[in-house]
Scaffold this motif. Structure first.
Motif, PDB file in Angstrom:
ATOM      1  N   THR A 132      21.155  16.390  28.386  1.00  0.00           N
ATOM      2  CA  THR A 132      21.485  17.246  27.285  1.00  0.00           C
ATOM      3  C   THR A 132      22.311  18.356  27.669  1.00  0.00           C
ATOM      4  N   MET A 142      28.169  20.274  11.448  1.00  0.00           N
ATOM      5  CA  MET A 142      28.389  20.466  12.814  1.00  0.00           C
ATOM      6  C   MET A 142      29.956  20.205  13.220  1.00  0.00           C
ATOM      7  N   ALA A 182      33.231  13.801  15.529  1.00  0.00           N
ATOM      8  CA  ALA A 182      31.940  13.442  14.894  1.00  0.00           C
ATOM      9  C   ALA A 182      32.335  12.525  13.817  1.00  0.00           C
ATOM     10  N   VAL A 185      30.176  19.654  19.019  1.00  0.00           N
ATOM     11  CA  VAL A 185      29.653  18.446  19.226  1.00  0.00           C
ATOM     12  C   VAL A 185      29.594  18.281  20.830  1.00  0.00           C
ATOM     13  N   THR A 186      28.570  18.057  21.244  1.00  0.00           N
ATOM     14  CA  THR A 186      28.188  17.866  22.854  1.00  0.00           C
ATOM     15  C   THR A 186      28.103  16.457  23.191  1.00  0.00           C
ATOM     16  N   GLU A 217      23.854  10.145  20.930  1.00  0.00           N
ATOM     17  CA  GLU A 217      22.477  10.099  20.091  1.00  0.00           C
ATOM     18  C   GLU A 217      22.891   9.682  18.670  1.00  0.00           C
ATOM     19  N   ARG A 218      24.030  10.377  18.465  1.00  0.00           N
ATOM     20  CA  ARG A 218      24.551  10.141  16.886  1.00  0.00           C
ATOM     21  C   ARG A 218      25.068   8.575  16.685  1.00  0.00           C
ATOM     22  N   HIS A 233      26.157  14.600  24.760  1.00  0.00           N
ATOM     23  CA  HIS A 233      24.967  13.893  24.453  1.00  0.00           C
ATOM     24  C   HIS A 233      24.566  13.563  22.702  1.00  0.00           C
ATOM     25  N   GLU A 234      25.098  14.564  22.307  1.00  0.00           N
ATOM     26  CA  GLU A 234      25.033  14.490  20.555  1.00  0.00           C
ATOM     27  C   GLU A 234      25.603  13.257  20.049  1.00  0.00           C
TER      28      GLU A 234
END
Length: 464
Positions: free
Chosen positions: A115, A1, A78, A6-7, A13-14, A9-10
């Motif tokens: 999301t 990714m 990320a 990368v949004t 979460e990560r 919300h992602e």
């Protein structure tokens, strides 16, 4: 990714997945902004920017209590996540027990849009405003005025996730306009400002007409000495004073005897009458046109906020009701210390209860007094009385027999907003306004004009 896909919300979460702490909260703020600037009746620059800030709050439980570590960084991708999470955990490991530690907030329903991609602004927000501004330039040029200023619109999408299960999101639009008109010889100047959610409710032509009138008032110059004057404070000035009052209305400081809201001998002044007028000072995240986050978004802990309260619902709160002090701002921790209800400070402020008259009508009913434009450089002198000092700016006008007869010199003032509420003899119509001094931090306000019979202009200011 890849980082570009990368949004927010992602990212949240990560980061939560990476956490090894006993507890974790993550706030991702995704911001886009668009702006226009102009000078001398012509646009000079415009632009659009985007940015992301990630805040990780790690909590570590120990025998002596719970410690926190908070780390915020901008432009997070990320690849930056694990070092950021580890930095927050290391900060928590090195910290002592947090005084404001509380159980994590739970039971708040998830945001249905958590999301979804962040909301964004663009130059399209000025689609109606920009042509109207161009017409105002032409009118000003024909009238011998020069217009300067800027307009900015931001959209911030905030995503909050916690290891206790919260998944919340809030989209906050925020627009500001500041417009300054000058005479060709630059000897006269006037200012107007507006706060807006989307620029559809801003009329440049009306603002220019108001500024033209103020420049005409300034054609006659009158020097006045320092002293106490009947003074009409416009909504923007009232907002600046009462926002500072809200920031100074923490329950713990009051209960410990350190503020104007402390009761002599102990306790707080909750329940005391502060104004003879039936004024209500309140915050409400659902106030039309002034909507703000309905839950706590705390990026750090301080006197009026706690990272442990992240996600705590924020409801409508009356700080003053019918002239009486009803609430002081509290976190869950300070509420427990003081015995007062939990009342998180809101992100808007409304003063109601005036007679409903416009500022022009209040001017027409003034035998002799001063009409202010705005205040700036406001600083605290004495927290025990909330005595503030500051300067008038961009126009102080003398009113005689219901008419403005000229512009007077600027002043330094010394006043307490709490005292002003107690001495005000009239409040006008509540309207949305832009605080001049605090507009970089607090824009969602609705205030009436106030009439104060003895506003303290403590000295003449020659340098403004």
């Amino acid at each position: 990714m890849s980082p570009r896909t990368v949004t927010p919300h992602e990212i949240v979460e990560r980061a939560l997945e990476l956490s090894r702490a006993d507890g974790c909260a993550v706030i991702a703020d995704e911001t886009s902004s668009a702006n226009l600037r102009w000078a001398g009746n012509a646009l000079t620059t415009n632009g659009v920017t985007r940015g992301r800030t990630l805040t990780v709050i790690a909590t570590v439980d120990g025998k002596r209590g719970t410690a926190t570590g908070v780390v915020s960084r901008a432009a997070v991708t990320a690849d930056d996540l694990e070092p950021l999470v580890r930095a927050a955990e290391e900060a928590a490991a090195q910290a002592g027990p947090a005084e404001d530690a509380q159980p994590p907030v739970t039971g708040v329903p998830h945001s249905a849009t958590f999301t979804e991609p962040p909301a964004e602004t663009s130059s399209a927000v000025f689609a109606r405003f920009a042509p109207a501004l161009g017409e105002a330039f032409a009118t000003a040029r024909a009238g011998g005025r020069e217009l300067y200023g800027f307009a900015q619109h931001e959209m911030t999408s905030s995503y909050l996730g916690t290891s206790a299960g919260l998944r919340l999101r809030h989209d906050q639009p925020n627009g500001t306009l500041e417009l300054n008109a000058k005479s060709p010889d630059r000897t006269r100047s006037a200012w107007a400002g507006r706060a807006t959610r989307d620029f559809t409710d801003v009329d440049p032509a009306q603002l220019d007409a108001d500024l033209a009138q103020r420049l005409r008032w300034a054609e006659r110059r009158i020097d006045l000495p320092a002293g106490r004057y009947e003074t009409l404070l416009p909504p923007t000035a009232v907002a600046d004073l009462l926002i500072y009052q809200l920031w100074s209305a923490g329950a713990r400081d009051a209960a410990e005897g350190r503020t104007v809201f402390s009761r002599p001998g102990g306790g707080t002044r909750v329940g005391e009458r502060l104004s003879p007028l039936p004024l209500t000072l309140r915050s409400d995240p659902h106030e039309p046109g002034l909507e703000c986050a309905p839950f706590v978004l705390a990026h750090s802990s301080g006197d009026d906020a706690s990272v442990f309260d992240n996600g705590l619902p924020v409801g409508a709160t009356e700080w003053i009701a019918d002239g009486k002090l009803r609430r002081l701002s509290t976190t869950r921790h300070s509420a427990a210390l003081t015995g007062l209800p939990v009342a998180p400070a809101g992100d808007n402020l409304i003063l109601d209860g005036g007679a409903g008259r416009s500022l022009d009508e209040m001017v027409a009913d003034t035998e002799r007094g001063l009409l202010l434009t705005c205040l700036w450089y406001i600083r605290e002198v004495d927290p025990a009385t909330l005595l503030l000092t500051g300067l008038t700016r961009d126009g102080v006008y003398l009113v005689e027999h219901g008419e403005v007869v000229g512009e007077v010199n600027n002043f330094r003032f010394n006043e307490s907003p709490v005292d002003l509420l107690g001495r005000a003899t009239e409040a006008g119509r509540t309207e949305q306004t832009l605080p001049r001094e605090w507009g970089d931090w607090f824009t969602r306000a609705a205030m009436p004009a106030l009439r104060v019979p003895d506003f303290n202009m403590s000295s003449v200011s020659r340098g403004v």
